[in-house]
Design a protein around this motif. Structure first.
Motif, PDB file in Angstrom:
ATOM      1  N   GLY A 125       7.944   3.701  -4.377  1.00  0.00           N
ATOM      2  CA  GLY A 125       9.044   4.280  -3.618  1.00  0.00           C
ATOM      3  C   GLY A 125       9.215   5.774  -3.784  1.00  0.00           C
ATOM      4  O   GLY A 125      10.135   6.360  -3.223  1.00  0.00           O
ATOM      5  N   LYS A 126       8.324   6.417  -4.510  1.00  0.00           N
ATOM      6  CA  LYS A 126       8.391   7.864  -4.691  1.00  0.00           C
ATOM      7  C   LYS A 126       7.794   8.552  -3.462  1.00  0.00           C
ATOM      8  O   LYS A 126       6.794   8.101  -2.913  1.00  0.00           O
ATOM      9  N   THR A 127       8.421   9.643  -3.019  1.00  0.00           N
ATOM     10  CA  THR A 127       7.920  10.401  -1.884  1.00  0.00           C
ATOM     11  C   THR A 127       7.330  11.709  -2.374  1.00  0.00           C
ATOM     12  O   THR A 127       7.981  12.479  -3.076  1.00  0.00           O
ATOM     13  N   LEU A 128       6.071  11.939  -2.007  1.00  0.00           N
ATOM     14  CA  LEU A 128       5.368  13.175  -2.329  1.00  0.00           C
ATOM     15  C   LEU A 128       5.058  13.888  -1.031  1.00  0.00           C
ATOM     16  O   LEU A 128       4.869  13.245   0.011  1.00  0.00           O
TER      17      LEU A 128
ATOM     18  N   LYS B 127       0.835  -1.202   0.000  1.00  0.00           N
ATOM     19  CA  LYS B 127       0.000   0.000   0.000  1.00  0.00           C
ATOM     20  C   LYS B 127       0.867   1.249   0.000  1.00  0.00           C
ATOM     21  O   LYS B 127       1.998   1.241   0.479  1.00  0.00           O
ATOM     22  N   HIS B 128       0.294   2.326  -0.516  1.00  0.00           N
ATOM     23  CA  HIS B 128       0.913   3.635  -0.400  1.00  0.00           C
ATOM     24  C   HIS B 128       0.853   4.017   1.082  1.00  0.00           C
ATOM     25  O   HIS B 128      -0.146   3.748   1.755  1.00  0.00           O
TER      26      HIS B 128
ATOM     27  N   ILE C 122       4.507   7.981   0.705  1.00  0.00           N
ATOM     28  CA  ILE C 122       5.480   7.119   0.038  1.00  0.00           C
ATOM     29  C   ILE C 122       4.668   6.151  -0.800  1.00  0.00           C
ATOM     30  O   ILE C 122       3.879   5.357  -0.276  1.00  0.00           O
ATOM     31  N   THR C 123       4.833   6.250  -2.124  1.00  0.00           N
ATOM     32  CA  THR C 123       4.059   5.402  -3.027  1.00  0.00           C
ATOM     33  C   THR C 123       4.618   3.991  -3.034  1.00  0.00           C
ATOM     34  O   THR C 123       5.746   3.747  -2.583  1.00  0.00           O
TER      35      THR C 123
ATOM     36  N   PHE D 246      -4.323   2.619   0.595  1.00  0.00           N
ATOM     37  CA  PHE D 246      -3.485   3.412   1.487  1.00  0.00           C
ATOM     38  C   PHE D 246      -3.393   2.818   2.884  1.00  0.00           C
ATOM     39  O   PHE D 246      -4.369   2.320   3.432  1.00  0.00           O
ATOM     40  N   ALA D 247      -2.201   2.913   3.439  1.00  0.00           N
ATOM     41  CA  ALA D 247      -1.966   2.688   4.863  1.00  0.00           C
ATOM     42  C   ALA D 247      -1.574   4.055   5.410  1.00  0.00           C
ATOM     43  O   ALA D 247      -1.022   4.885   4.687  1.00  0.00           O
ATOM     44  N   ALA D 248      -1.875   4.304   6.658  1.00  0.00           N
ATOM     45  CA  ALA D 248      -1.555   5.601   7.247  1.00  0.00           C
ATOM     46  C   ALA D 248      -0.943   5.387   8.614  1.00  0.00           C
ATOM     47  O   ALA D 248      -1.371   4.512   9.368  1.00  0.00           O
TER      48      ALA D 248
END
Length: 119
Positions: free
Chosen positions: A63-66, A3-4, A59-60, A31-33
């Motif tokens: 592996g990309k961080t937004l 999950k993102h 964190i997608t 998504f996980a939070a």
């Protein structure tokens, strides 16, 4: 399924309620939070920890961080606001999104009262 990961401020009631809203709309379980204060290393780094004090991060699965507004738009696109969120990623709209994000982030207690009716 991986999950993102949404990293949010666990000490912020506005953030907590907003993440709960996202999770209620995440019907596909994308998504996980986690409060950034509770995330282990990796993926947490000292630099990411410091940055999370000022903005939500995502964190997608790739592996990309937004961060900040771009993270919010990524989330909104995937929970059903696709076209609208994509439109907001285009200049000059993205610049406005980031400005509004910064205003909200600096005034989270006020927005908690306005949006969620908190005292």
């Amino acid at each position: 399924m991986e999950k993102h990961l949404i990293l949010w401020d666990g000490e912020c009631e506005f953030c907590r309620r907003t993440v709960a809203w996202i999770q209620s709309k995440d019907h596909r379980g994308l998504f996980a939070a986690s409060p950034y204060q509770e995330v282990a290393s990796p993926p947490m780094t000292p630099e990411l920890h410091a940055a999370c004090e000022y903005a939500v991060h995502l964190i997608t699965t790739e592996g990309k961080t937004l961060r900040a507004g771009r993270a919010v738009l990524y989330i909104l696109e995937r929970i059903g606001w696709g076209g609208f969120a994509r439109l907001l990623t285009l200049p000059p709209m993205i610049w406005l999104v980031e400005i509004v994000y910064k205003i909200v982030a600096k005034n989270r207690p006020l927005f908690a009262r306005l949006v969620y009716g908190l005292k």
